[in-house]
Enzyme design. Structure first.
Site, PDB file in Angstrom:
ATOM      1  N   HIS A 158     -49.891 -51.834  33.913  1.00 59.31           N
ATOM      2  CA  HIS A 158     -49.568 -52.311  35.009  1.00 59.31           C
ATOM      3  C   HIS A 158     -48.076 -52.229  35.568  1.00 59.31           C
ATOM      4  O   HIS A 158     -47.333 -53.089  36.222  1.00 59.31           O
ATOM      5  CB  HIS A 158     -49.910 -54.155  34.861  1.00 59.31           C
ATOM      6  CG  HIS A 158     -51.098 -54.364  34.646  1.00 59.31           C
ATOM      7  ND1 HIS A 158     -52.213 -53.644  34.980  1.00 59.31           N
ATOM      8  CD2 HIS A 158     -51.555 -55.402  33.769  1.00 59.31           C
ATOM      9  CE1 HIS A 158     -53.242 -54.268  34.235  1.00 59.31           C
ATOM     10  NE2 HIS A 158     -53.181 -55.370  33.973  1.00 59.31           N
TER      11      HIS A 158
ATOM     12  N   GLU B 259     -61.216 -56.550  38.362  1.00 55.98           N
ATOM     13  CA  GLU B 259     -60.279 -55.763  39.037  1.00 55.98           C
ATOM     14  C   GLU B 259     -60.612 -54.309  39.486  1.00 55.98           C
ATOM     15  O   GLU B 259     -60.670 -53.604  38.705  1.00 55.98           O
ATOM     16  CB  GLU B 259     -59.019 -55.475  37.855  1.00 55.98           C
ATOM     17  CG  GLU B 259     -58.702 -56.840  37.241  1.00 55.98           C
ATOM     18  CD  GLU B 259     -57.908 -56.612  35.990  1.00 55.98           C
ATOM     19  OE1 GLU B 259     -57.004 -55.920  36.061  1.00 55.98           O
ATOM     20  OE2 GLU B 259     -58.460 -57.139  34.814  1.00 55.98           O
TER      21      GLU B 259
ATOM     22  N   HIS C 192     -55.027 -59.387  40.045  1.00 54.66           N
ATOM     23  CA  HIS C 192     -55.691 -59.776  38.558  1.00 54.66           C
ATOM     24  C   HIS C 192     -56.064 -61.056  38.497  1.00 54.66           C
ATOM     25  O   HIS C 192     -55.606 -61.845  37.747  1.00 54.66           O
ATOM     26  CB  HIS C 192     -54.319 -59.665  37.413  1.00 54.66           C
ATOM     27  CG  HIS C 192     -54.939 -59.231  36.385  1.00 54.66           C
ATOM     28  ND1 HIS C 192     -55.565 -59.921  35.605  1.00 54.66           N
ATOM     29  CD2 HIS C 192     -54.602 -58.107  35.525  1.00 54.66           C
ATOM     30  CE1 HIS C 192     -55.743 -59.592  34.269  1.00 54.66           C
ATOM     31  NE2 HIS C 192     -55.091 -58.180  34.286  1.00 54.66           N
TER      32      HIS C 192
END
Length: 349
Positions: free
Chosen positions: A109, A315, A183
Site C-alpha cells: 500500500h 478492493e 480500502h
C-alpha cells in the site's frame, strides 16, 4: 427535483492546528460521509427492510481513531495498492527502491509514508454520477520511492439510484506505476454486525492469482473451479473459509474486464437478515477479496470491538506486483496518458 444534499462539518484538528473536515452527501434514502484526511470514506448509512438505518462501514467515531490506526478503514490507498515484491521495480532501465513495510521484504500500500495519512484538498463536485466531493493532491517525485510528480484526484459521488461512484484520475510528468483503490471494510448488517460468514457473495471471476509464501503473485492464474475460491455462484463467505489458513486475501481476475472505460458489474453481496444487497462494478481488471483477517480486538465505532472476519473488502485494482510482471495488465502511467478508473457500489435495501 433532486433529493441530493451536501453538508460540511469540522471533523477535528491535527496537531499543527490544521482543520479536518467531514462531508456528508444524502439522497433522502441513504448517505455517506468522507473526510479530507486520507480521502477517507468514514460511513455509509443504509436503511434495511424494517426501515432501521445502519452504518455498514467499519472505522472510528472520531478523527483520533483514524489518526492512530494503520488498518486503512475506508481510506484511499496509493501510489500502488497491494504488494510490490522485493520492494523494488525496474522501469525504463532504472531500478527504484521502495519501503520494505511488509514482512521486511515487500512494499504494501505504498510503504510507510501512506496516502491515508495525508491531507487532501476537497471541493464539492457534481457529475453524471450525482453529488459528492472531489479530493486532489500532488504526490511529489520521489515520494514513497516512486518516480514522477503525480497529480491525483479521487472523487466520491452519490446518485439518486443509491450508487456510490469512486472516480480516480491522475497525471504524471514521469513514467510511474499507479494503482489507486479504496480500502472500505463492509458489513451489510452494520459495523457492529459481527462475522460476515452468512453474507452471500457471487463474483464473475473464474480465476485468481497464485501467490508465493510472501503473498507475491507467481504470474500464474488458478481456476477457481472446485476450490474454496469459487464464488462464480452465490456462496456464503464463511462456507469454506476454515480451509484457508487465515481467511481470504486474494486477487481475483475479472472474467470480462472493461474495454471501453465503462464499469463492468462483476460482484454481488447479499445479507439475508437485513435484506441489503451490494452490487460492485469497475473498470479495473482485478479485485482483492479480503475478509478482515487481522482486525480482531480493534476498538472501533462507539467502542464496539471488531472481530476477525467481521467485515469484507472488495478492493478493485491492478494486479499486485504488476510493475514486475510483464504479462499482467500494465499499471504504468506515462506523461502522455491519463489515469482514469471508476468503481461503483450500488445498494438495494
Amino acid at each position: 427535483m433532486s433529493r441530493l444534499t451536501f453538508k460540511e462539518n469540522i471533523f477535528g484538528l491535527l496537531s499543527d492546528g490544521t482543520e479536518v473536515h467531514l462531508y456528508t452527501v444524502s439522497n433522502g434514502s441513504m448517505s455517506f460521509s468522507c473526510s479530507d484526511y486520507g480521502c477517507t470514506v468514514t460511513s455509509i448509512n443504509l436503511p434495511e427492510k424494517n426501515k432501521c438505518s445502519s452504518d455498514i462501514l467499519l472505522g472510528y467515531s472520531s478523527l483520533d481513531g483514524f489518526l492512530n490506526s494503520d488498518l486503512c478503514f475506508g481510506t484511499v490507498v496509493g501510489r500502488f495498492a497491494n504488494r510490490i515484491g522485493g520492494a523494488s521495480f525496474s522501469l525504463d532501465g532504472k531500478t527504484y527502491q521502495l519501503d520494505k513495510n511488509d514482512a521486511e521484504i515487500n512494499t504494501l500500500h505504498g510503504g510507510f509514508d501512506r496516502y491515508e495519512k495525508k491531507m487532501w484538498t476537497a471541493k464539492r463536485a457534481s457529475s453524471k454520477y450525482g453529488l459528492g466531493v472531489r479530493f486532489t493532491r500532488l504526490s511529489p517525485d520521489g515520494e514513497q520511492g516512486f518516480p514522477g510528480n503525480l497529480t491525483a484526484s479521487v472523487a466520491y459521488f452519490l446518485g439518486e439510484d443509491n450508487t456510490i461512484t469512486m472516480e480516480y484520475n491522475g497525471v504524471t510528468d514521469k513514467a510511474t506505476p499507479v494503482n489507486l483503490t479504496n480500502h472500505a471494510y463492509f458489513n451489510l448488517k452494520g459495523y457492529n454486525g459481527g462475522p460476515v460468514d452468512r453474507h452471500l457473495l457471487s463474483m464473475d471471476c473464474p480465476s485468481y492469482l497464485e501467490v508465493d509464501k510472501n503473498l507475491i503473485p507467481t504470474g500464474k492464474k488458478i481456476s477457481v473451479s472446485g476450490t474454496a475460491y469459487d464464488f462464480t455462484q452465490p456462496k456464503e463467505m464463511g462456507k469454506d473459509i476454515s480451509s484457508i489458513q487465515y481467511g481470504y486475501d486474494n486477487c481475483f481476475v475479472l472474467a470480462k474486464p472493461s474495454t471501453d472505460g465503462k464499469p463492468v458489474e462483476f460482484a454481488t453481496v447479499k445479507e439475508p437478515v437485513s435484506g441489503r444487497v451490494m452490487h460492485v462494478a469497475t473498470t479495473l481488471p482485478g479485485v482483492q477479496f479480503y475478509t478482515a483477517n487481522w482486525i480482531d480486538g480493534e476498538k472501533g465505532k462507539q467502542g464496539f470491538v471488531y472481530s476477525k472476519h467481521g467485515a469484507f473488502c472488495l478492493e478493485t485494482q491492478f494486479f499486485p506486483d504488476s510493475p514486475n510482471k510483464q504479462d499482467f495488465p500494465s499499471s504504468i502511467l506515462r506523461p502522455e496518458d491519463e489515469y482514469h478508473h471508476i468503481t461503483q457500489y450500488r445498494f438495494e435495501f
